[in-house]
Design a protein around this motif. Structure first.
Motif, PDB file in Angstrom:
ATOM      1  N   HIS A  51      37.906 -61.755  34.243  1.00 26.61           N
ATOM      2  CA  HIS A  51      36.881 -60.898  34.833  1.00 26.61           C
ATOM      3  C   HIS A  51      36.334 -61.491  36.130  1.00 26.61           C
ATOM      4  CE1 HIS A  51      33.731 -57.971  35.237  1.00 26.61           C
ATOM      5  NE2 HIS A  51      32.780 -58.892  35.156  1.00 26.61           N
ATOM      6  N   HIS A  52      36.049 -62.785  36.135  1.00 27.02           N
ATOM      7  CA  HIS A  52      35.441 -63.428  37.300  1.00 27.02           C
ATOM      8  C   HIS A  52      36.516 -63.972  38.238  1.00 27.02           C
ATOM      9  CE1 HIS A  52      32.279 -63.555  34.196  1.00 27.02           C
ATOM     10  NE2 HIS A  52      31.433 -63.502  35.206  1.00 27.02           N
ATOM     11  N   PRO A  53      36.440 -63.693  39.536  1.00 26.50           N
ATOM     12  CA  PRO A  53      37.462 -64.178  40.472  1.00 26.50           C
ATOM     13  C   PRO A  53      37.451 -65.706  40.577  1.00 26.50           C
ATOM     14  CG  PRO A  53      36.188 -62.379  41.449  1.00 26.50           C
ATOM     15  CD  PRO A  53      35.470 -62.791  40.202  1.00 26.50           C
ATOM     16  N   PRO A  54      38.565 -66.371  40.339  1.00 23.42           N
ATOM     17  CA  PRO A  54      38.602 -67.827  40.494  1.00 23.42           C
ATOM     18  C   PRO A  54      38.340 -68.298  41.916  1.00 23.42           C
ATOM     19  CG  PRO A  54      40.440 -67.077  39.156  1.00 23.42           C
ATOM     20  CD  PRO A  54      39.789 -65.845  39.734  1.00 23.42           C
ATOM     21  N   SER A  55      38.563 -67.443  42.906  1.00 27.49           N
ATOM     22  CA  SER A  55      38.354 -67.837  44.299  1.00 27.49           C
ATOM     23  C   SER A  55      36.886 -67.873  44.697  1.00 27.49           C
ATOM     24  CB  SER A  55      39.092 -66.869  45.234  1.00 27.49           C
ATOM     25  OG  SER A  55      38.524 -65.567  45.144  1.00 27.49           O
ATOM     26  N   ALA A  56      36.007 -67.315  43.869  1.00 31.02           N
ATOM     27  CA  ALA A  56      34.589 -67.249  44.231  1.00 31.02           C
ATOM     28  C   ALA A  56      34.009 -68.649  44.419  1.00 31.02           C
ATOM     29  CB  ALA A  56      33.812 -66.497  43.161  1.00 31.02           C
TER      30      ALA A  56
ATOM     31  N   HIS B  12      52.464 -73.804  45.947  1.00 36.39           N
ATOM     32  CA  HIS B  12      52.531 -72.498  45.299  1.00 36.39           C
ATOM     33  C   HIS B  12      51.267 -71.700  45.619  1.00 36.39           C
ATOM     34  CE1 HIS B  12      53.860 -69.534  42.412  1.00 36.39           C
ATOM     35  NE2 HIS B  12      52.685 -69.557  41.822  1.00 36.39           N
ATOM     36  N   ARG B  13      51.422 -70.401  45.897  1.00 38.23           N
ATOM     37  CA  ARG B  13      50.293 -69.554  46.283  1.00 38.23           C
ATOM     38  C   ARG B  13      50.309 -68.257  45.469  1.00 38.23           C
ATOM     39  NH1 ARG B  13      48.891 -73.610  48.098  1.00 38.23           N
ATOM     40  NH2 ARG B  13      48.433 -74.189  50.259  1.00 38.23           N
ATOM     41  N   PRO B  14      49.592 -68.229  44.341  1.00 45.44           N
ATOM     42  CA  PRO B  14      49.455 -66.949  43.642  1.00 45.44           C
ATOM     43  C   PRO B  14      48.618 -65.981  44.467  1.00 45.44           C
ATOM     44  CG  PRO B  14      48.003 -68.589  42.676  1.00 45.44           C
ATOM     45  CD  PRO B  14      48.820 -69.303  43.708  1.00 45.44           C
ATOM     46  N   ILE B  15      48.815 -64.698  44.230  1.00 46.82           N
ATOM     47  CA  ILE B  15      48.004 -63.677  44.889  1.00 46.82           C
ATOM     48  C   ILE B  15      46.884 -63.267  43.937  1.00 46.82           C
ATOM     49  CG2 ILE B  15      47.974 -61.394  45.969  1.00 46.82           C
ATOM     50  CD1 ILE B  15      49.611 -63.501  47.488  1.00 46.82           C
ATOM     51  N   GLU B  16      45.653 -63.429  44.387  1.00 42.44           N
ATOM     52  CA  GLU B  16      44.501 -62.963  43.615  1.00 42.44           C
ATOM     53  C   GLU B  16      44.161 -61.544  44.058  1.00 42.44           C
ATOM     54  OE1 GLU B  16      40.531 -65.220  42.648  1.00 42.44           O
ATOM     55  OE2 GLU B  16      40.194 -63.940  44.408  1.00 42.44           O
ATOM     56  N   VAL B  17      44.034 -60.654  43.085  1.00 38.82           N
ATOM     57  CA  VAL B  17      43.698 -59.255  43.352  1.00 38.82           C
ATOM     58  C   VAL B  17      42.403 -58.929  42.626  1.00 38.82           C
ATOM     59  CG1 VAL B  17      44.481 -56.859  43.260  1.00 38.82           C
ATOM     60  CG2 VAL B  17      46.161 -58.711  43.479  1.00 38.82           C
ATOM     61  N   VAL B  18      41.374 -58.602  43.386  1.00 37.55           N
ATOM     62  CA  VAL B  18      40.086 -58.199  42.830  1.00 37.55           C
ATOM     63  C   VAL B  18      39.979 -56.689  42.957  1.00 37.55           C
ATOM     64  CG1 VAL B  18      37.576 -58.442  42.951  1.00 37.55           C
ATOM     65  CG2 VAL B  18      39.045 -60.401  43.473  1.00 37.55           C
ATOM     66  N   ALA B  19      39.847 -56.004  41.828  1.00 35.04           N
ATOM     67  CA  ALA B  19      39.703 -54.552  41.849  1.00 35.04           C
ATOM     68  C   ALA B  19      38.232 -54.186  42.028  1.00 35.04           C
ATOM     69  CB  ALA B  19      40.240 -53.945  40.558  1.00 35.04           C
ATOM     70  N   GLY B  20      37.994 -53.096  42.730  1.00 34.29           N
ATOM     71  CA  GLY B  20      36.639 -52.561  42.810  1.00 34.29           C
ATOM     72  C   GLY B  20      36.282 -51.855  41.511  1.00 34.29           C
ATOM     73  N   THR B  21      35.195 -51.129  41.517  1.00 32.65           N
ATOM     74  CA  THR B  21      34.842 -50.336  40.344  1.00 32.65           C
ATOM     75  C   THR B  21      35.479 -48.960  40.445  1.00 32.65           C
ATOM     76  OG1 THR B  21      33.055 -49.324  39.066  1.00 32.65           O
ATOM     77  CG2 THR B  21      32.638 -49.665  41.416  1.00 32.65           C
TER      78      THR B  21
ATOM     79  N   ALA C 169      51.765 -73.616  35.886  1.00 29.97           N
ATOM     80  CA  ALA C 169      52.454 -72.480  35.259  1.00 29.97           C
ATOM     81  C   ALA C 169      53.123 -71.574  36.274  1.00 29.97           C
ATOM     82  CB  ALA C 169      51.469 -71.672  34.417  1.00 29.97           C
ATOM     83  N   ARG C 170      52.920 -71.849  37.567  1.00 32.16           N
ATOM     84  CA  ARG C 170      53.473 -71.047  38.651  1.00 32.16           C
ATOM     85  C   ARG C 170      53.155 -69.563  38.457  1.00 32.16           C
ATOM     86  NH1 ARG C 170      55.932 -74.096  42.020  1.00 32.16           N
ATOM     87  NH2 ARG C 170      56.833 -72.372  43.188  1.00 32.16           N
ATOM     88  N   VAL C 171      51.862 -69.301  38.293  1.00 28.07           N
ATOM     89  CA  VAL C 171      51.370 -67.939  38.110  1.00 28.07           C
ATOM     90  C   VAL C 171      51.520 -67.168  39.422  1.00 28.07           C
ATOM     91  CG1 VAL C 171      49.300 -66.563  37.640  1.00 28.07           C
ATOM     92  CG2 VAL C 171      49.805 -68.597  36.249  1.00 28.07           C
ATOM     93  N   ASP C 172      52.009 -65.944  39.338  1.00 23.71           N
ATOM     94  CA  ASP C 172      52.231 -65.117  40.530  1.00 23.71           C
ATOM     95  C   ASP C 172      51.018 -64.282  40.906  1.00 23.71           C
ATOM     96  OD1 ASP C 172      55.270 -65.406  41.022  1.00 23.71           O
ATOM     97  OD2 ASP C 172      55.156 -64.930  38.886  1.00 23.71           O
ATOM     98  N   LEU C 173      50.338 -63.731  39.900  1.00 24.28           N
ATOM     99  CA  LEU C 173      49.232 -62.810  40.142  1.00 24.28           C
ATOM    100  C   LEU C 173      48.032 -63.207  39.294  1.00 24.28           C
ATOM    101  CD1 LEU C 173      51.205 -59.444  40.009  1.00 24.28           C
ATOM    102  CD2 LEU C 173      49.941 -60.269  42.005  1.00 24.28           C
ATOM    103  N   VAL C 174      46.856 -63.215  39.915  1.00 22.67           N
ATOM    104  CA  VAL C 174      45.594 -63.405  39.204  1.00 22.67           C
ATOM    105  C   VAL C 174      44.767 -62.159  39.452  1.00 22.67           C
ATOM    106  CG1 VAL C 174      43.538 -64.807  38.905  1.00 22.67           C
ATOM    107  CG2 VAL C 174      45.697 -65.901  39.554  1.00 22.67           C
TER     108      VAL C 174
END
Length: 260
Positions: free
Chosen positions: A155-160, A204-213, A179-184
């Motif tokens: 739920h909470h963005p790790p990049s915050a 390694h650079r996973p892509i973090e995607v934060v959805a709006g409401t 774990a070489r995660v691709d998407l957060v």
């Protein structure tokens, strides 16, 4: 290196806040998500506004109509705010009416997805992950087939950063690298965003995607939205879907090469 099946599509919604939602948005977003024909639909928390039984029933009705396999994670609004329930059984309603597993796992051809609750009952708003949860990222996603897309939903963005920094963030970033995660996938902010996450000591650079409401009336300077994620052998494409006066339409589209 080859990838999983071409045309992998993930629908990402968050912060539905049933109980403080727009009924028209809640109804229309179902058809818009269905049109994307997702392989997996992910909802990153705050299904309800105040974790009331009636709100969870509304949320259950919406979740059941979303297409494809589903992965749902707990948000801070899915825990009762101020009540005996928060003390003695904080996740009972959520587990009974929304998602029985607090750490759901979905495995599909070409995709391994794992959800973690980042809203412990004793924290009111900001996120936290434990060492055990970080180890579980390695156990579940690190063991996926080498060519699978590895997806973590929280739920909470790790990049915050700043006051919104997740407790345990350093250990989580280390786990993402191992774990070489691709998407957060995350939510919480009600503001859509996407971009690569820098991991200490790793290229390694996973892509973090934060959805709006997608459905809430609680807007924070931007309209309602949800996100479509498309993955092929080389690219991760992030398409925001925004609601305007005519319905749902395509917003910003971003593309990144898959990190190897």
């Amino acid at each position: 290196m080859t990838a999983g099946p071409a045309g992998l599509v993930v629908a990402h919604l968050s912060d539905l806040h049933l109980g403080a939602h727009d009924p028209e948005a809640a109804e229309s977003v179902i058809a818009d998500v269905a049109a994307a024909r997702p392989t997996l639909t992910v909802v990153t928390g705050d299904c309800t506004m105040r974790a009331r039984t009636g709100e969870f029933r509304q949320a259950r009705g919406l979740l059941d109509r979303l297409p494809g396999r589903r992965l749902v994670v707990l948000g801070n609004h899915d825990v009762p705010l101020i009540s005996v329930q928060r003390l003695v059984a904080p996740y009972r309603r959520y587990r009974r009416l929304a998602e029985p597993d607090l750490e759901p796992v979905v495995r599909l051809p070409g995709l391994a997805a794992f959800g973690l609750p980042t809203a412990p009952a004793w924290r009111w708003k900001s996120g936290r992950v434990s060492r055990r949860q970080c180890d579980a990222v390695g156990t579940v996603l690190g063991a996926a087939p080498v060519d699978d897309i590895r997806l973590l939903a929280v739920h909470h963005p790790p990049s915050a950063t700043g006051l919104a920094t997740m407790v345990g963030r350093r250990h989580l970033l280390t786990a993402l690298a191992a774990a070489r995660v691709d998407l957060v996938l995350a939510g919480h902010t009600h503001v859509p965003a996407a971009g690569p996450v820098r991991l200490p000591g790793s290229a390694h650079r996973p892509i973090e995607v934060v959805a709006g409401t997608a459905t809430s009336r609680r807007l924070r300077g931007v309209g309602r939205s949800w996100t479509v994620i498309r993955v092929d052998a080389e690219l991760i494409t992030i398409e925001e879907r925004h609601q305007d006066a005519s319905g749902w339409c395509t917003g910003p589209v971003r593309r990144w090469e898959r990190s190897r």
